[in-house]
Design a protein around this motif. Structure first.
Motif, PDB file in Angstrom:
ATOM      1  N   GLY A  13       1.133  -1.077   0.303  1.00  0.00           N
ATOM      2  CA  GLY A  13      -0.491   0.468   0.116  1.00  0.00           C
ATOM      3  C   GLY A  13       0.723   1.777   0.462  1.00  0.00           C
ATOM      4  O   GLY A  13       2.413   1.162  -0.074  1.00  0.00           O
ATOM      5  N   SER A  14       0.183   2.570   0.256  1.00  0.00           N
ATOM      6  CA  SER A  14       0.988   3.781  -0.040  1.00  0.00           C
ATOM      7  C   SER A  14       1.138   4.463   1.389  1.00  0.00           C
ATOM      8  O   SER A  14       1.647   5.548   0.850  1.00  0.00           O
ATOM      9  CB  SER A  14      -0.116   4.503  -0.578  1.00  0.00           C
ATOM     10  OG  SER A  14      -1.425   4.527  -0.045  1.00  0.00           O
ATOM     11  N   GLY A  15       1.251   3.200   2.317  1.00  0.00           N
ATOM     12  CA  GLY A  15       1.201   3.813   3.486  1.00  0.00           C
ATOM     13  C   GLY A  15       2.331   4.717   3.976  1.00  0.00           C
ATOM     14  O   GLY A  15       2.290   6.222   4.575  1.00  0.00           O
ATOM     15  N   ASP A  16       3.820   4.412   3.608  1.00  0.00           N
ATOM     16  CA  ASP A  16       4.970   5.150   3.792  1.00  0.00           C
ATOM     17  C   ASP A  16       5.463   5.820   3.047  1.00  0.00           C
ATOM     18  O   ASP A  16       5.189   7.199   3.909  1.00  0.00           O
ATOM     19  CB  ASP A  16       6.168   3.717   4.007  1.00  0.00           C
ATOM     20  CG  ASP A  16       6.678   2.516   4.568  1.00  0.00           C
ATOM     21  OD1 ASP A  16       5.966   2.764   5.781  1.00  0.00           O
ATOM     22  OD2 ASP A  16       7.227   1.313   5.170  1.00  0.00           O
ATOM     23  N   LEU A  17       5.136   6.025   2.037  1.00  0.00           N
ATOM     24  CA  LEU A  17       5.051   7.179   0.927  1.00  0.00           C
ATOM     25  C   LEU A  17       4.258   8.351   1.918  1.00  0.00           C
ATOM     26  O   LEU A  17       3.949   9.359   1.259  1.00  0.00           O
ATOM     27  CB  LEU A  17       4.528   6.520  -0.093  1.00  0.00           C
ATOM     28  CG  LEU A  17       4.696   7.832  -1.342  1.00  0.00           C
ATOM     29  CD1 LEU A  17       5.972   8.395  -1.508  1.00  0.00           C
ATOM     30  CD2 LEU A  17       3.979   7.734  -2.429  1.00  0.00           C
ATOM     31  N   LEU A  18       2.762   7.874   1.672  1.00  0.00           N
ATOM     32  CA  LEU A  18       1.342   9.156   2.427  1.00  0.00           C
ATOM     33  C   LEU A  18       2.040   9.893   3.479  1.00  0.00           C
ATOM     34  O   LEU A  18       2.321  10.477   4.038  1.00  0.00           O
ATOM     35  CB  LEU A  18       0.165   8.487   3.036  1.00  0.00           C
ATOM     36  CG  LEU A  18      -0.704   8.762   2.940  1.00  0.00           C
ATOM     37  CD1 LEU A  18      -0.850  10.113   1.608  1.00  0.00           C
ATOM     38  CD2 LEU A  18      -2.288   8.416   3.322  1.00  0.00           C
ATOM     39  N   ARG A  19       2.806   9.096   4.627  1.00  0.00           N
ATOM     40  CA  ARG A  19       3.632   9.350   5.877  1.00  0.00           C
ATOM     41  C   ARG A  19       4.587  10.803   5.692  1.00  0.00           C
ATOM     42  O   ARG A  19       4.887  11.215   6.642  1.00  0.00           O
ATOM     43  CB  ARG A  19       4.237   8.236   6.446  1.00  0.00           C
ATOM     44  CG  ARG A  19       5.049   8.126   8.390  1.00  0.00           C
ATOM     45  CD  ARG A  19       4.915   7.283   8.793  1.00  0.00           C
ATOM     46  NE  ARG A  19       3.793   6.161   8.924  1.00  0.00           N
ATOM     47  CZ  ARG A  19       3.424   5.078   8.743  1.00  0.00           C
ATOM     48  NH1 ARG A  19       4.754   4.612   8.556  1.00  0.00           N
ATOM     49  NH2 ARG A  19       2.766   4.656   9.001  1.00  0.00           N
ATOM     50  N   VAL A  20       5.856   9.897   4.598  1.00  0.00           N
ATOM     51  CA  VAL A  20       6.273  11.310   4.289  1.00  0.00           C
ATOM     52  C   VAL A  20       5.808  12.156   3.986  1.00  0.00           C
ATOM     53  O   VAL A  20       6.637  13.281   3.701  1.00  0.00           O
ATOM     54  CB  VAL A  20       7.692   9.964   3.280  1.00  0.00           C
ATOM     55  CG1 VAL A  20       9.111  10.575   3.032  1.00  0.00           C
ATOM     56  CG2 VAL A  20       8.632   9.177   3.825  1.00  0.00           C
ATOM     57  N   VAL A  21       5.359  11.838   2.725  1.00  0.00           N
ATOM     58  CA  VAL A  21       4.360  13.060   2.172  1.00  0.00           C
ATOM     59  C   VAL A  21       4.229  13.803   2.823  1.00  0.00           C
ATOM     60  O   VAL A  21       4.687  15.263   3.021  1.00  0.00           O
ATOM     61  CB  VAL A  21       3.390  12.557   0.688  1.00  0.00           C
ATOM     62  CG1 VAL A  21       3.477  14.172   0.767  1.00  0.00           C
ATOM     63  CG2 VAL A  21       4.602  12.369   0.075  1.00  0.00           C
ATOM     64  N   LEU A  22       3.186  13.705   4.121  1.00  0.00           N
ATOM     65  CA  LEU A  22       2.590  14.381   4.553  1.00  0.00           C
ATOM     66  C   LEU A  22       3.839  15.313   6.079  1.00  0.00           C
ATOM     67  O   LEU A  22       4.065  16.447   6.441  1.00  0.00           O
ATOM     68  CB  LEU A  22       1.975  13.124   5.939  1.00  0.00           C
ATOM     69  CG  LEU A  22       0.356  13.214   5.129  1.00  0.00           C
ATOM     70  CD1 LEU A  22      -0.846  12.189   6.013  1.00  0.00           C
ATOM     71  CD2 LEU A  22      -0.649  14.436   4.701  1.00  0.00           C
ATOM     72  N   ILE A  23       4.751  14.733   6.544  1.00  0.00           N
ATOM     73  CA  ILE A  23       5.605  14.654   7.039  1.00  0.00           C
ATOM     74  C   ILE A  23       6.716  16.115   6.497  1.00  0.00           C
ATOM     75  O   ILE A  23       6.302  17.061   7.154  1.00  0.00           O
ATOM     76  CB  ILE A  23       6.540  13.933   7.959  1.00  0.00           C
ATOM     77  CG1 ILE A  23       5.856  12.740   8.285  1.00  0.00           C
ATOM     78  CG2 ILE A  23       7.710  14.934   8.239  1.00  0.00           C
ATOM     79  CD1 ILE A  23       6.666  12.037   8.976  1.00  0.00           C
ATOM     80  N   VAL A  24       6.412  15.708   5.068  1.00  0.00           N
ATOM     81  CA  VAL A  24       7.666  16.940   4.170  1.00  0.00           C
ATOM     82  C   VAL A  24       6.415  17.887   4.290  1.00  0.00           C
ATOM     83  O   VAL A  24       7.284  18.767   4.218  1.00  0.00           O
ATOM     84  CB  VAL A  24       7.834  15.863   2.841  1.00  0.00           C
ATOM     85  CG1 VAL A  24       8.526  16.800   1.926  1.00  0.00           C
ATOM     86  CG2 VAL A  24       8.474  15.155   3.821  1.00  0.00           C
ATOM     87  N   MET A  25       5.361  18.163   3.739  1.00  0.00           N
ATOM     88  CA  MET A  25       4.545  19.061   3.290  1.00  0.00           C
ATOM     89  C   MET A  25       4.258  19.599   5.307  1.00  0.00           C
ATOM     90  O   MET A  25       4.430  20.995   5.031  1.00  0.00           O
ATOM     91  CB  MET A  25       3.502  18.652   3.488  1.00  0.00           C
ATOM     92  CG  MET A  25       2.956  17.783   1.792  1.00  0.00           C
ATOM     93  SD  MET A  25       1.291  17.292   1.705  1.00  0.00           S
ATOM     94  CE  MET A  25       0.247  18.786   1.977  1.00  0.00           C
TER      95      MET A  25
END
Length: 53
Positions: free
Chosen positions: A21-33
């Motif tokens: 799934g996209s859990g790790d990618l989504l987490r990184v994107v949210l932290i960077v945002m």
């Protein structure tokens, strides 16, 4: 040591990402945002600082 062709590695990674799934990618994107918004707010709001000149 066996040599794995690049196409096999890419398809294996794609199928693993599909299962994960996209859990790790989504987490990184949210932290960077979040940190980007904080940095932008700090940069913009520091211009409104009162100067006692």
């Amino acid at each position: 040591m066996d040599h794995t062709p690049v196409t096999d590695w890419i398809t294996t990674a794609a199928s693993a990402a599909e299962k994960q799934g996209s859990g790790d990618l989504l987490r990184v994107v949210l932290i960077v945002m979040f940190f980007g918004c904080v940095l932008t707010a700090w940069f913009v709001l520091r211009g409104y600082k009162n100067k006692d000149d």
